[in-house]
Design a protein around this motif. Structure first.
Motif, short mmCIF file in Angstrom:
data_model
loop_
_atom_site.label_atom_id
_atom_site.label_comp_id
_atom_site.label_asym_id
_atom_site.label_seq_id
_atom_site.Cartn_x
_atom_site.Cartn_y
_atom_site.Cartn_z
N ALA A 25 0.18 -1.07 0.05
CA ALA A 25 0.00 -0.02 0.07
C ALA A 25 1.41 0.76 -0.02
O ALA A 25 0.14 2.17 -0.74
N PHE A 26 1.73 0.99 0.92
CA PHE A 26 2.99 2.22 0.51
C PHE A 26 3.54 2.74 -0.57
O PHE A 26 3.47 3.48 -1.15
N ILE A 27 3.97 1.19 -0.80
CA ILE A 27 4.68 1.93 -2.59
C ILE A 27 3.06 2.00 -3.78
O ILE A 27 3.92 3.14 -4.11
N TYR A 28 2.34 1.87 -3.44
CA TYR A 28 1.07 2.17 -4.61
C TYR A 28 0.75 3.81 -3.99
O TYR A 28 1.22 4.65 -5.02
N ILE A 29 1.14 4.30 -2.88
CA ILE A 29 1.10 6.05 -2.61
C ILE A 29 1.45 6.41 -2.71
O ILE A 29 1.71 7.77 -3.80
N CYS A 30 3.01 6.17 -2.68
CA CYS A 30 4.30 6.83 -2.63
C CYS A 30 4.44 7.03 -4.74
O CYS A 30 4.64 7.96 -4.90
N THR A 31 4.06 5.74 -5.60
CA THR A 31 3.91 6.05 -6.75
C THR A 31 2.86 6.73 -7.40
O THR A 31 2.92 7.41 -8.33
N PHE A 32 1.41 7.18 -6.49
CA PHE A 32 0.52 7.74 -7.22
C PHE A 32 0.77 8.86 -6.52
O PHE A 32 0.13 10.08 -7.33
N ILE A 33 1.75 9.92 -5.72
CA ILE A 33 1.84 11.08 -5.42
C ILE A 33 3.22 11.56 -6.22
O ILE A 33 3.49 13.04 -6.13
N THR A 34 3.32 11.24 -6.87
CA THR A 34 5.14 11.75 -8.07
C THR A 34 4.17 12.11 -9.18
O THR A 34 2.97 11.36 -9.85
N ALA A 50 15.96 7.74 -9.82
CA ALA A 50 14.25 6.70 -9.96
C ALA A 50 14.45 5.54 -8.93
O ALA A 50 13.75 5.65 -7.58
N SER A 51 15.18 4.67 -9.20
CA SER A 51 15.68 3.33 -7.47
C SER A 51 15.81 3.70 -6.97
O SER A 51 15.54 3.34 -5.88
N ILE A 52 16.71 4.49 -6.42
CA ILE A 52 17.21 5.73 -5.55
C ILE A 52 15.93 5.98 -4.58
O ILE A 52 16.22 5.47 -3.14
N ALA A 53 15.67 6.75 -4.96
CA ALA A 53 14.57 7.28 -4.24
C ALA A 53 13.08 6.67 -3.94
O ALA A 53 12.92 6.51 -2.83
N SER A 57 13.03 5.34 0.39
CA SER A 57 11.13 5.44 1.21
C SER A 57 10.86 4.38 1.21
O SER A 57 9.99 3.86 2.55
N VAL A 58 10.88 3.20 0.60
CA VAL A 58 10.52 1.80 0.81
C VAL A 58 11.60 1.42 2.25
O VAL A 58 10.44 0.45 3.10
N ILE A 59 12.69 1.48 1.97
CA ILE A 59 13.58 1.07 3.26
C ILE A 59 12.77 1.97 4.05
O ILE A 59 13.00 1.37 5.61
N GLU A 109 13.80 12.69 -13.36
CA GLU A 109 13.68 12.30 -14.69
C GLU A 109 15.05 12.59 -15.65
O GLU A 109 14.89 11.78 -16.65
N ASN A 110 15.35 14.07 -15.12
CA ASN A 110 16.72 13.90 -16.07
C ASN A 110 17.26 12.63 -15.39
O ASN A 110 19.06 12.75 -15.25
N ASN A 111 17.25 11.97 -13.98
CA ASN A 111 17.90 10.85 -13.92
C ASN A 111 19.57 11.28 -12.73
O ASN A 111 20.25 10.86 -12.51
N GLU A 112 19.12 12.66 -12.31
CA GLU A 112 20.32 12.96 -11.17
C GLU A 112 20.32 12.55 -10.24
O GLU A 112 19.39 12.58 -8.66
N SER A 113 20.97 11.74 -9.64
CA SER A 113 21.14 10.78 -8.35
C SER A 113 21.72 11.27 -7.34
O SER A 113 20.95 10.84 -5.89
N GLN A 114 22.23 12.80 -7.27
CA GLN A 114 22.61 13.63 -6.44
C GLN A 114 21.29 13.98 -5.37
O GLN A 114 21.06 13.70 -4.34
N ALA A 115 19.98 13.95 -5.94
CA ALA A 115 18.42 14.21 -5.38
C ALA A 115 18.18 13.30 -4.51
O ALA A 115 17.42 13.21 -4.20
N ALA A 116 17.94 12.16 -5.45
CA ALA A 116 17.71 11.16 -5.38
C ALA A 116 18.02 10.88 -3.66
O ALA A 116 17.63 9.79 -3.23
N ILE A 117 19.81 10.26 -3.64
CA ILE A 117 19.90 10.20 -2.83
C ILE A 117 20.25 10.61 -1.29
O ILE A 117 19.67 10.18 -0.61
N ILE A 118 19.72 12.38 -0.96
CA ILE A 118 19.04 12.95 -0.17
C ILE A 118 18.20 12.95 0.49
O ILE A 118 17.82 12.30 1.35
#
Length: 136
Positions: A25-34, A50-53, A57-59, A109-118
């Motif tokens: 349910a959490f995964i569905y909610i997360c992907t819904f709000i993006t 996207a994978s990192i972010a 959130s799942v962890i 969307e631009n695959n900027e890992s820095q934002a995803a890691i933070i």
């Protein structure tokens, strides 16, 4: 001869199944709000950001649910606090995506890992805080 406690197996099964339900349910909610399709970015676009972010959130939520599991006094208590943990984690995601990093969607969307890691670090940190606050 080994003794199998069927009551314990039933308890394990109900807590585990509910935990998995919460996680899905959490995964569905997360992907819904993006504002972007995380699964498409991950599966078709090889988008590491996207994978990192999503992983963070799942962890983070799994850590929070783990804290709830360790401290719940009964199944009803577990369900209530599991929902509280879910709401708290979703609020954290909304804060990161819309307040701290207003251009978060474009950066992912631009695959900027820095934002995803933070973002992932923040989500995991909130999960740890969430779990810690649920000890009584």
């Amino acid at each position: 001869m080994a003794y199998i406690d069927l009551h314990a197996v039933a308890n394990f099964s109900s807590y585990f199944a509910t935990s998995l339900f919460f996680l899905i349910a959490f995964i569905y909610i997360c992907t819904f709000i993006t504002r972007y399709d995380e699964w498409k970015l991950i599966k078709e676009g090889n988008n590491l950001a996207a994978s990192i972010a999503l992983s963070g959130s799942v962890i983070g939520y799994a850590i929070a649910v783990n804290g709830v599991l360790k401290n719940a006094v009964n199944f009803h208590d577990f369900v209530i606090w599991g929902i509280v943990a879910l709401i708290t984690q979703v609020i954290a995601i909304v804060i990161v995506r819309f307040m701290f990093m207003p251009k978060f969607a474009e950066r992912i969307e631009n695959n900027e890992s820095q934002a995803a890691i933070i973002a992932a670090a923040f989500y995991i940190a909130v999960g740890l805080l969430n779990a810690g606050c649920m000890t009584y």
